[in-house]
Scaffold this motif. Structure first.
Motif, PDB file in Angstrom:
ATOM      1  N   LEU A 198       0.804  -1.234   0.000  1.00 39.33           N
ATOM      2  CA  LEU A 198       0.000   0.000   0.000  1.00 39.33           C
ATOM      3  C   LEU A 198       0.831   1.275   0.000  1.00 39.33           C
ATOM      4  CD1 LEU A 198      -2.846  -1.093   2.440  1.00 39.33           C
ATOM      5  CD2 LEU A 198      -2.941  -0.891  -0.033  1.00 39.33           C
ATOM      6  N   GLY A 199       2.147   1.140   0.071  1.00 40.74           N
ATOM      7  CA  GLY A 199       2.998   2.322   0.034  1.00 40.74           C
ATOM      8  C   GLY A 199       2.736   3.212  -1.175  1.00 40.74           C
ATOM      9  N   PRO A 200       2.642   2.645  -2.392  1.00 38.88           N
ATOM     10  CA  PRO A 200       2.374   3.489  -3.568  1.00 38.88           C
ATOM     11  C   PRO A 200       1.061   4.254  -3.488  1.00 38.88           C
ATOM     12  CG  PRO A 200       3.240   1.362  -4.242  1.00 38.88           C
ATOM     13  CD  PRO A 200       2.949   1.256  -2.763  1.00 38.88           C
ATOM     14  N   LEU A 201       0.009   3.604  -2.899  1.00 39.53           N
ATOM     15  CA  LEU A 201      -1.272   4.294  -2.744  1.00 39.53           C
ATOM     16  C   LEU A 201      -1.119   5.519  -1.861  1.00 39.53           C
ATOM     17  CD1 LEU A 201      -4.381   4.570  -2.870  1.00 39.53           C
ATOM     18  CD2 LEU A 201      -4.489   2.981  -0.920  1.00 39.53           C
ATOM     19  N   TYR A 202      -0.455   5.341  -0.706  1.00 41.14           N
ATOM     20  CA  TYR A 202      -0.305   6.468   0.212  1.00 41.14           C
ATOM     21  C   TYR A 202       0.594   7.547  -0.370  1.00 41.14           C
ATOM     22  CZ  TYR A 202      -2.724   3.786   3.794  1.00 41.14           C
ATOM     23  OH  TYR A 202      -3.673   3.089   4.496  1.00 41.14           O
ATOM     24  N   ARG A 203       1.606   7.146  -1.123  1.00 43.15           N
ATOM     25  CA  ARG A 203       2.462   8.143  -1.753  1.00 43.15           C
ATOM     26  C   ARG A 203       1.670   8.953  -2.783  1.00 43.15           C
ATOM     27  NH1 ARG A 203       7.800   9.977  -2.069  1.00 43.15           N
ATOM     28  NH2 ARG A 203       7.607  11.810  -3.398  1.00 43.15           N
ATOM     29  N   GLY A 204       0.797   8.266  -3.509  1.00 46.71           N
ATOM     30  CA  GLY A 204      -0.030   8.969  -4.480  1.00 46.71           C
ATOM     31  C   GLY A 204      -0.972   9.957  -3.819  1.00 46.71           C
ATOM     32  N   ILE A 205      -1.547   9.558  -2.671  1.00 41.49           N
ATOM     33  CA  ILE A 205      -2.418  10.473  -1.927  1.00 41.49           C
ATOM     34  C   ILE A 205      -1.631  11.695  -1.473  1.00 41.49           C
ATOM     35  CG2 ILE A 205      -3.750  10.749   0.197  1.00 41.49           C
ATOM     36  CD1 ILE A 205      -4.528   7.764  -0.078  1.00 41.49           C
ATOM     37  N   ALA A 206      -0.428  11.459  -0.948  1.00 39.24           N
ATOM     38  CA  ALA A 206       0.397  12.569  -0.475  1.00 39.24           C
ATOM     39  C   ALA A 206       0.769  13.495  -1.624  1.00 39.24           C
ATOM     40  CB  ALA A 206       1.651  12.028   0.199  1.00 39.24           C
ATOM     41  N   ASP A 207       1.113  12.915  -2.767  1.00 41.05           N
ATOM     42  CA  ASP A 207       1.510  13.733  -3.919  1.00 41.05           C
ATOM     43  C   ASP A 207       0.357  14.549  -4.481  1.00 41.05           C
ATOM     44  OD1 ASP A 207       4.084  12.845  -3.731  1.00 41.05           O
ATOM     45  OD2 ASP A 207       3.911  11.347  -5.329  1.00 41.05           O
ATOM     46  N   SER A 208      -0.874  14.118  -4.199  1.00 41.77           N
ATOM     47  CA  SER A 208      -2.037  14.841  -4.718  1.00 41.77           C
ATOM     48  C   SER A 208      -2.359  16.085  -3.908  1.00 41.77           C
ATOM     49  CB  SER A 208      -3.257  13.920  -4.734  1.00 41.77           C
ATOM     50  OG  SER A 208      -3.751  13.685  -3.416  1.00 41.77           O
ATOM     51  N   ARG A 209      -1.655  16.275  -2.800  1.00 38.93           N
ATOM     52  CA  ARG A 209      -1.919  17.404  -1.915  1.00 38.93           C
ATOM     53  C   ARG A 209      -0.694  18.290  -1.765  1.00 38.93           C
ATOM     54  NH1 ARG A 209      -7.165  17.784  -1.720  1.00 38.93           N
ATOM     55  NH2 ARG A 209      -8.258  16.047  -0.717  1.00 38.93           N
ATOM     56  N   SER A 210      -0.899  19.587  -1.792  1.00 38.99           N
ATOM     57  CA  SER A 210       0.172  20.513  -1.414  1.00 38.99           C
ATOM     58  C   SER A 210      -0.053  21.036   0.001  1.00 38.99           C
ATOM     59  CB  SER A 210       0.240  21.692  -2.387  1.00 38.99           C
ATOM     60  OG  SER A 210      -0.939  22.481  -2.310  1.00 38.99           O
ATOM     61  N   HIS A 211      -1.332  21.164   0.383  1.00 38.01           N
ATOM     62  CA  HIS A 211      -1.707  21.637   1.717  1.00 38.01           C
ATOM     63  C   HIS A 211      -1.011  22.946   2.070  1.00 38.01           C
ATOM     64  CE1 HIS A 211      -4.209  18.313   2.603  1.00 38.01           C
ATOM     65  NE2 HIS A 211      -3.247  17.422   2.720  1.00 38.01           N
ATOM     66  N   THR A 212      -0.900  23.820   1.087  1.00 42.28           N
ATOM     67  CA  THR A 212      -0.279  25.110   1.355  1.00 42.28           C
ATOM     68  C   THR A 212      -1.323  26.194   1.646  1.00 42.28           C
ATOM     69  OG1 THR A 212      -0.246  25.578  -1.027  1.00 42.28           O
ATOM     70  CG2 THR A 212       1.732  24.589  -0.060  1.00 42.28           C
ATOM     71  N   GLU A 213      -2.583  25.912   1.309  1.00 44.83           N
ATOM     72  CA  GLU A 213      -3.619  26.933   1.483  1.00 44.83           C
ATOM     73  C   GLU A 213      -4.126  26.941   2.924  1.00 44.83           C
ATOM     74  OE1 GLU A 213      -4.174  24.152  -0.236  1.00 44.83           O
ATOM     75  OE2 GLU A 213      -3.665  24.663  -2.300  1.00 44.83           O
ATOM     76  N   GLU A 214      -4.445  28.123   3.420  1.00 48.33           N
ATOM     77  CA  GLU A 214      -5.090  28.224   4.723  1.00 48.33           C
ATOM     78  C   GLU A 214      -6.570  27.908   4.576  1.00 48.33           C
ATOM     79  OE1 GLU A 214      -4.383  31.658   7.021  1.00 48.33           O
ATOM     80  OE2 GLU A 214      -2.218  31.662   6.687  1.00 48.33           O
ATOM     81  N   TRP A 215      -7.192  27.551   5.705  1.00 48.17           N
ATOM     82  CA  TRP A 215      -8.627  27.337   5.685  1.00 48.17           C
ATOM     83  C   TRP A 215      -9.296  28.691   5.410  1.00 48.17           C
ATOM     84  CZ3 TRP A 215      -8.308  24.585  11.064  1.00 48.17           C
ATOM     85  CH2 TRP A 215      -7.639  23.364  10.907  1.00 48.17           C
ATOM     86  N   SER A 216     -10.004  28.781   4.327  1.00 45.70           N
ATOM     87  CA  SER A 216     -10.597  30.054   3.934  1.00 45.70           C
ATOM     88  C   SER A 216     -11.809  30.378   4.798  1.00 45.70           C
ATOM     89  CB  SER A 216     -11.032  29.988   2.470  1.00 45.70           C
ATOM     90  OG  SER A 216     -12.122  29.087   2.315  1.00 45.70           O
ATOM     91  N   PRO A 217     -12.176  31.669   4.876  1.00 47.18           N
ATOM     92  CA  PRO A 217     -13.392  32.027   5.621  1.00 47.18           C
ATOM     93  C   PRO A 217     -14.624  31.303   5.088  1.00 47.18           C
ATOM     94  CG  PRO A 217     -12.083  33.983   5.172  1.00 47.18           C
ATOM     95  CD  PRO A 217     -11.441  32.861   4.408  1.00 47.18           C
ATOM     96  N   GLU A 218     -14.684  31.107   3.766  1.00 49.62           N
ATOM     97  CA  GLU A 218     -15.826  30.432   3.170  1.00 49.62           C
ATOM     98  C   GLU A 218     -15.888  28.963   3.613  1.00 49.62           C
ATOM     99  OE1 GLU A 218     -14.616  33.944   1.009  1.00 49.62           O
ATOM    100  OE2 GLU A 218     -13.492  32.103   1.450  1.00 49.62           O
TER     101      GLU A 218
END
Length: 320
Positions: free
Chosen positions: A258-278
């Protein structure tokens, strides 16, 4: 009590900051048999801590989680009018004030001026390293993070995080004290923002918010996934043990499969955005649809009673 007497030499524990976390810590130490002094810069908070602890003790008694009377525990609690009165002669201070570096630094300066030569100071901060507010003081080697989960009298884990200045003897003392009063000690080997618990929680929360933002799932469905799925296993084992048991060949087998699955999930996210007011409004609206704002306190009390029932069951299981 013999171990605690040896550790503290019969001296009291000081609680500085008497809100929900501080009051919870006071109960942890008093329940273990130690004299506890409570101080808050706001006298109203100090005075409210005792009635709060009385209610908590009543609930604990109902669930069979106390080995002595409420009167005996409450007799060990003293509300103090000044910081000096609270810490004078104490063996250990548990600080649980506002989660701001400048506020904590101001308290450390006060303690530096009045602390005895062997007073040890633990901070309940959720993620601020001790070096950010306790450096270049005479007490620096005696300051350490002791971060609990709220409420600490029900959830036993506590993260012990030294700064580069913290002495090895202070690390050993704090860990021994926490274990002696019934806490489960996690040694965090180096300072990182958020330590271990909140770094793990941050990853889960960041993904949860993103899934809501993208319309993948509602808050309730995400809560169900943890509450009725992951949480069932996580209530008695951690993530590494979980995956070790989830593959025939153990953790290495799991990682290969399952390592490749989790790596793919991680690569799909940058998580650089803050939680917006909306996004925050969307989540707030969904949560208030399930729990009205004026029901929050009642639900917190329900949560605590659920934790008590769980704690009582864990005790029975541990005795088998």
């Amino acid at each position: 009590m013999h171990e605690l007497d040896s550790l503290t030499q019969g001296r009291p524990i000081a609680i500085v900051g008497a809100g929900l976390v501080g009051a919870g810590w006071a109960l942890v130490f008093a329940r273990a048999g130690l004299a506890v002094r409570i101080y808050d810069a706001n006298p109203a908070i100090s005075n409210a801590s005792i009635p709060l602890i009385e209610r908590q003790i009543a609930d604990l008694t109902e669930f069979g989680l106390l080995s002595e009377s409420a009167e005996s525990i409450l007799a060990r609690l003293t509300v103090c009018d000044t910081l000096q009165q609270a810490v004078n002669g104490a063996a250990y201070v548990q600080e649980s004030i506002l989660e701001r570096t400048d506020v904590k630094r101001a308290l450390m300066l006060e303690l530096d001026a009045i602390a005895g030569p062997d007073l040890i100071i633990g901070s309940s901060t959720s993620g601020i390293p001790a070096s950010a507010f306790a450096s270049e003081l005479s007490i620096s080697s005696r300051v350490i993070i002791a971060h609990p989960v709220n409420p600490p009298y029900l959830v036993p884990v506590v993260e012990i995080v030294p700064s580069p200045d913290t002495s090895s003897s202070v690390i050993a003392f704090t860990a021994a004290l926490m274990e002696a009063v019934g806490q489960s000690v996690v040694h965090v080997r180096k300072e990182v923002p958020g330590f271990v618990l909140n770094r793990l929680q941050a990853v889960l929360l960041r993904e949860a918010w993103a899934l809501v933002e993208e319309g993948v799932a509602t808050c309730e469905d995400i809560d169900k996934t943890v509450r009725d799925g992951l949480g069932w296993r996580w209530s008695f084992m951690g993530p590494f043990e979980t995956i070790d048991l989830n593959a025939v060949g153990g953790v290495a087998d799991y990682a290969q499969r399952l390592g490749p699955l989790y790596r793919g999930i991680a690569d799909s996210r940058s998580h650089t955005e803050e939680w917006s007011p909306e996004l925050i409004k969307t989540v707030e609206d969904q949560r208030r649809g399930f729990l009205a704002f004026d029901e929050l306190e009642k639900r917190r009390a329900w949560r605590d009673r659920q934790l008590m029932a769980f704690s009582a069951q864990r005790r029975k299981d541990d005795q088998r």
